[in-house]
Design a protein around this motif. Structure first.
Motif, PDB file in Angstrom:
ATOM      1  N   SER A  21      -2.345  -9.142  -3.548  1.00 44.12           N
ATOM      2  CA  SER A  21      -2.488  -8.445  -4.824  1.00 44.12           C
ATOM      3  C   SER A  21      -3.941  -8.064  -5.072  1.00 44.12           C
ATOM      4  O   SER A  21      -4.247  -6.930  -5.483  1.00 44.12           O
ATOM      5  CB  SER A  21      -1.968  -9.339  -5.951  1.00 44.12           C
ATOM      6  OG  SER A  21      -2.129  -8.706  -7.206  1.00 44.12           O
ATOM      7  N   GLU A  22      -4.846  -8.989  -4.814  1.00 41.94           N
ATOM      8  CA  GLU A  22      -6.261  -8.709  -5.019  1.00 41.94           C
ATOM      9  C   GLU A  22      -6.778  -7.669  -4.023  1.00 41.94           C
ATOM     10  O   GLU A  22      -7.582  -6.801  -4.381  1.00 41.94           O
ATOM     11  CB  GLU A  22      -7.060 -10.001  -4.903  1.00 41.94           C
ATOM     12  CG  GLU A  22      -6.772 -10.988  -6.032  1.00 41.94           C
ATOM     13  CD  GLU A  22      -7.455 -12.321  -5.831  1.00 41.94           C
ATOM     14  OE1 GLU A  22      -8.198 -12.466  -4.830  1.00 41.94           O
ATOM     15  OE2 GLU A  22      -7.244 -13.226  -6.657  1.00 41.94           O
ATOM     16  N   LEU A  62       0.841 -13.347   5.006  1.00 44.32           N
ATOM     17  CA  LEU A  62       0.097 -12.876   3.849  1.00 44.32           C
ATOM     18  C   LEU A  62       0.716 -13.411   2.558  1.00 44.32           C
ATOM     19  O   LEU A  62       1.921 -13.323   2.353  1.00 44.32           O
ATOM     20  CB  LEU A  62       0.057 -11.345   3.828  1.00 44.32           C
ATOM     21  CG  LEU A  62      -0.762 -10.709   4.945  1.00 44.32           C
ATOM     22  CD1 LEU A  62      -0.756  -9.190   4.820  1.00 44.32           C
ATOM     23  CD2 LEU A  62      -2.203 -11.225   4.925  1.00 44.32           C
ATOM     24  N   ARG A  63      -0.152 -13.963   1.678  1.00 42.26           N
ATOM     25  CA  ARG A  63       0.295 -14.574   0.432  1.00 42.26           C
ATOM     26  C   ARG A  63       0.116 -13.622  -0.752  1.00 42.26           C
ATOM     27  O   ARG A  63      -0.684 -12.693  -0.697  1.00 42.26           O
ATOM     28  CB  ARG A  63      -0.477 -15.869   0.189  1.00 42.26           C
ATOM     29  CG  ARG A  63      -0.242 -16.940   1.245  1.00 42.26           C
ATOM     30  CD  ARG A  63      -1.235 -18.075   1.079  1.00 42.26           C
ATOM     31  NE  ARG A  63      -2.602 -17.612   1.332  1.00 42.26           N
ATOM     32  CZ  ARG A  63      -3.694 -18.243   0.917  1.00 42.26           C
ATOM     33  NH1 ARG A  63      -3.582 -19.354   0.187  1.00 42.26           N
ATOM     34  NH2 ARG A  63      -4.896 -17.769   1.207  1.00 42.26           N
ATOM     35  N   HIS A  64       0.846 -13.906  -1.804  1.00 43.69           N
ATOM     36  CA  HIS A  64       0.907 -13.012  -2.959  1.00 43.69           C
ATOM     37  C   HIS A  64      -0.479 -12.711  -3.539  1.00 43.69           C
ATOM     38  O   HIS A  64      -0.859 -11.537  -3.673  1.00 43.69           O
ATOM     39  CB  HIS A  64       1.793 -13.633  -4.051  1.00 43.69           C
ATOM     40  CG  HIS A  64       1.792 -12.858  -5.331  1.00 43.69           C
ATOM     41  ND1 HIS A  64       2.667 -11.818  -5.576  1.00 43.69           N
ATOM     42  CD2 HIS A  64       0.985 -12.944  -6.435  1.00 43.69           C
ATOM     43  CE1 HIS A  64       2.422 -11.316  -6.782  1.00 43.69           C
ATOM     44  NE2 HIS A  64       1.410 -11.982  -7.325  1.00 43.69           N
ATOM     45  N   HIS A  65      -1.218 -13.725  -3.940  1.00 44.95           N
ATOM     46  CA  HIS A  65      -2.476 -13.490  -4.646  1.00 44.95           C
ATOM     47  C   HIS A  65      -3.526 -12.775  -3.796  1.00 44.95           C
ATOM     48  O   HIS A  65      -4.146 -11.802  -4.266  1.00 44.95           O
ATOM     49  CB  HIS A  65      -3.025 -14.803  -5.215  1.00 44.95           C
ATOM     50  CG  HIS A  65      -2.179 -15.370  -6.308  1.00 44.95           C
ATOM     51  ND1 HIS A  65      -2.006 -14.731  -7.515  1.00 44.95           N
ATOM     52  CD2 HIS A  65      -1.432 -16.499  -6.374  1.00 44.95           C
ATOM     53  CE1 HIS A  65      -1.196 -15.439  -8.280  1.00 44.95           C
ATOM     54  NE2 HIS A  65      -0.829 -16.513  -7.615  1.00 44.95           N
ATOM     55  N   GLY A  78      -4.118  -0.482   3.493  1.00 40.18           N
ATOM     56  CA  GLY A  78      -2.722  -0.707   3.835  1.00 40.18           C
ATOM     57  C   GLY A  78      -2.566  -2.047   4.531  1.00 40.18           C
ATOM     58  O   GLY A  78      -3.346  -2.382   5.427  1.00 40.18           O
ATOM     59  N   LEU A  79      -1.586  -2.825   4.121  1.00 38.61           N
ATOM     60  CA  LEU A  79      -1.354  -4.146   4.704  1.00 38.61           C
ATOM     61  C   LEU A  79       0.013  -4.194   5.371  1.00 38.61           C
ATOM     62  O   LEU A  79       1.012  -3.769   4.793  1.00 38.61           O
ATOM     63  CB  LEU A  79      -1.442  -5.231   3.624  1.00 38.61           C
ATOM     64  CG  LEU A  79      -2.785  -5.319   2.898  1.00 38.61           C
ATOM     65  CD1 LEU A  79      -2.728  -6.362   1.790  1.00 38.61           C
ATOM     66  CD2 LEU A  79      -3.901  -5.637   3.881  1.00 38.61           C
ATOM     67  N   GLY A 125       0.831  -1.201   0.000  1.00 37.60           N
ATOM     68  CA  GLY A 125       0.000   0.000   0.000  1.00 37.60           C
ATOM     69  C   GLY A 125       0.862   1.246   0.000  1.00 37.60           C
ATOM     70  O   GLY A 125       2.092   1.189   0.062  1.00 37.60           O
ATOM     71  N   ASP A 126       0.214   2.384  -0.067  1.00 36.87           N
ATOM     72  CA  ASP A 126       0.893   3.684  -0.111  1.00 36.87           C
ATOM     73  C   ASP A 126       1.489   3.995   1.261  1.00 36.87           C
ATOM     74  O   ASP A 126       0.736   4.186   2.222  1.00 36.87           O
ATOM     75  CB  ASP A 126      -0.115   4.755  -0.517  1.00 36.87           C
ATOM     76  CG  ASP A 126       0.474   6.162  -0.521  1.00 36.87           C
ATOM     77  OD1 ASP A 126       1.704   6.292  -0.322  1.00 36.87           O
ATOM     78  OD2 ASP A 126      -0.302   7.116  -0.717  1.00 36.87           O
TER      79      ASP A 126
END
Length: 272
Positions: free
Chosen positions: A208-209, A202-205, A217-218, A166-167
């Motif tokens: 990303s979604e 936390l996993r990629h997909h 924000g993660l 995230g930003d």
């Protein structure tokens, strides 16, 4: 001194085993119900290093968050690393008790401890149906980068550190937190309307979604680091119980880092 069965009865009142998920394996793994308990060690993982620490400490009981045998077993032979833990504990008269998903959904539970470690004000559960996760407010707005730095400062240090999606300059006022693996909770996080979500694994997909669907924000910390604060919370709860009953238990929290990742190397030119 209390017997193991008396201590376990109090722990089960804090984290009722019937609140555990059906796939989980909670409760007492080994130990004589009539054995006297004088010293208790809390830890996240029931690994050999923790068993050895308990021996050196003179503990009679280890309480861990993660199960030793999550998927069952047909043997506790010492030729396997899990069997070796069982042999070590039994040989030294040390009991092992597990509070896993029943501690996740307790009140206070794992996510309350995580929120407390980050000095966040809890306003309610993230998933009310099972009391999972927490929605929190910061004492003052800060950027996502500042919030991630807060997590890095207040959670135990690990090789992974803190990852952010995230930003970095976005404003964070309300956050959701969930100790342990949390990317199955993105639906609840979006519904809660928070600015950021702090969890682990936390996993990629899913990530990303999630960042494509909203400006969320993660903040991704190590699994072990997000659950270790529960050990301190649980130890304080048992201390209070001991004082109330006049048990004079000695309660300790392991500071042994059992996060499995041992080092981290940033690629040249990688974003920071």
């Amino acid at each position: 001194m209390p017997r193991l069965s008396e201590v376990i009865a109090e722990l089960d009142a804090l984290w009722p085993p019937e609140r555990a998920e059906s796939w989980d394996a909670v409760g007492t793994v080994c130990g004589d119900p009539d054995a006297e308990i004088t010293r208790v060690l809390f830890a996240v993982d029931p690994v050999q290093d923790i068993a050895d620490e308990a021996i050196a400490l003179g503990a009679d009981l280890i309480v861990t968050h993660h199960p030793l045998y999550l998927r069952g077993t047909t043997t506790v032979a010492a030729g396997h690393f899990k069997g070796r833990v069982v042999h070590t504990l039994i040989k030294h008269d040390i009991a092992l008790h597990v509070a896993h998903t029943n501690a996740d959904t307790a009140d206070p539970g794992v996510s309350d401890a995580l929120a407390g470690a980050l000095d966040l004000r809890v306003t309610g559960p993230l998933v009310p149906e099972n009391n999972l996760g927490r929605i929190c407010e910061l004492d003052r707005p800060e950027t996502l980068a500042e919030f991630a730095a807060r997590a890095a400062k207040r959670l135990p240090a690990t090789a992974q550190g803190i990852r952010v999606a995230g930003d970095p300059g976005m404003t964070v006022r309300r956050v959701a937190v969930s100790g342990g693996s949390g990317d199955s909770l993105f639906g609840a996080v979006r519904a809660a309307g928070v600015d950021a979500f702090l969890t682990a694994d936390l996993r990629h997909h899913p990530v990303s979604e999630a960042i494509q669907q909203s400006p969320l924000g993660l903040v991704d910390a190590a699994h072990w680091a997000t659950e270790w604060p529960w050990c301190e919370q649980a130890a304080a709860q048992l201390d209070e119980i001991s004082d109330r009953h006049g048990w004079d238990l000695r309660v300790h929290v392991s500071k042994t880092v059992t996060d499995p990742w041992s080092s981290h190397h940033t690629s040249p030119g990688a974003p920071n």
